[in-house]
Design a protein around this motif. Structure first.
Motif, mmCIF file in Angstrom:
data_model
loop_
_atom_site.group_PDB
_atom_site.id
_atom_site.type_symbol
_atom_site.label_atom_id
_atom_site.label_comp_id
_atom_site.label_asym_id
_atom_site.label_seq_id
_atom_site.Cartn_x
_atom_site.Cartn_y
_atom_site.Cartn_z
ATOM 1 N N LEU A 147 7.245 5.797 -6.526
ATOM 2 C CA LEU A 147 5.794 5.999 -6.514
ATOM 3 C C LEU A 147 5.400 6.942 -5.391
ATOM 4 N N THR A 148 4.389 7.752 -5.653
ATOM 5 C CA THR A 148 3.825 8.576 -4.590
ATOM 6 C C THR A 148 2.958 7.683 -3.694
ATOM 7 N N ASP A 149 2.581 8.197 -2.536
ATOM 8 C CA ASP A 149 1.702 7.429 -1.650
ATOM 9 C C ASP A 149 0.386 7.099 -2.350
ATOM 10 N N THR A 150 -0.142 8.040 -3.113
ATOM 11 C CA THR A 150 -1.398 7.808 -3.831
ATOM 12 C C THR A 150 -1.220 6.733 -4.894
ATOM 13 N N GLN A 151 -0.119 6.783 -5.617
ATOM 14 C CA GLN A 151 0.140 5.752 -6.625
ATOM 15 C C GLN A 151 0.277 4.381 -5.971
ATOM 16 N N ARG A 152 0.951 4.329 -4.833
ATOM 17 C CA ARG A 152 1.090 3.062 -4.123
ATOM 18 C C ARG A 152 -0.271 2.534 -3.693
ATOM 19 N N ASP A 153 -1.118 3.412 -3.164
ATOM 20 C CA ASP A 153 -2.454 2.999 -2.733
ATOM 21 C C ASP A 153 -3.253 2.438 -3.909
ATOM 22 N N HIS A 154 -3.187 3.109 -5.068
ATOM 23 C CA HIS A 154 -3.902 2.633 -6.259
ATOM 24 C C HIS A 154 -3.346 1.284 -6.721
#
Length: 172
Positions: A147-154
């Motif tokens: 996962l990207t950092d953005t995907q993890r945050d979401h």
């Protein structure tokens, strides 16, 4: 369903089968719950391997980690330990017996309330959690590497929302 650009997984195939066999039912929750269930099994197996390398299981790790993150003097009552950890009350007593037998924690009468006990990390318990924690976090980082950092945050936001609604359901 998966977007055309994404590879299909097992859950996509299950959903396609239900759509064919029972088009009258909304099987969309399976897209989330099925994946969460599969992920839980994979994650648990990976974490158990990490804990085993340190002679621990999930509950023992959680007890030691909870005591460690409580800060000096790394001491809590069993009740506070249960509230701050992810271990059930029945498991706490059993786990404490095992950890104490291994010399990783001590139990002593609480100075303020003799009816209560304090649980504290021993030097050996402290050293063990200090070794196990970086390995545990490395395993978690590896598990989330897709996962990207953005995907993890979401994902964090969505899971927090779901857990909040399930931990504190309205109207029940």
């Amino acid at each position: 369903m998966a977007e055309p650009s994404q590879p299909q997984d097992h859950v996509d195939r299950v959903l396609q089968q239900w759509a064919r066999e029972r088009p009258d039912l909304d099987a969309s929750p399976m897209a989330v719950i099925g994946r969460m269930s599969r992920l839980a099994r994979i994650i648990e197996a990976e974490l158990n391997q990490t804990f085993a390398r340190h002679g621990l299981d999930r509950s023992s790790f959680d007890v030691l980690a909870t005591l460690r993150r409580s800060g000096p003097p790394y001491r809590l009552t069993p009740g506070a330990l249960m509230k701050s950890s992810m271990v059930t009350s029945g498991a706490v007593s059993q786990r404490l017996d095992r950890l104490q037998a291994r010399g990783l924690v001590t139990r002593t009468p609480n100075a303020a309330d003799r009816r209560s006990m304090d649980v504290a990390l021993t030097d050996e318990g402290h050293a063990l959690i200090e070794r196990a924690l970086p390995d545990h976090l490395a395993t978690e980082h590896r598990l989330l590497a897709g996962l990207t950092d953005t995907q993890r945050d979401h994902l964090v936001d969505a899971l927090r929302t779901l857990l909040t609604t399930l931990d504190h359901p309205t109207g029940r």
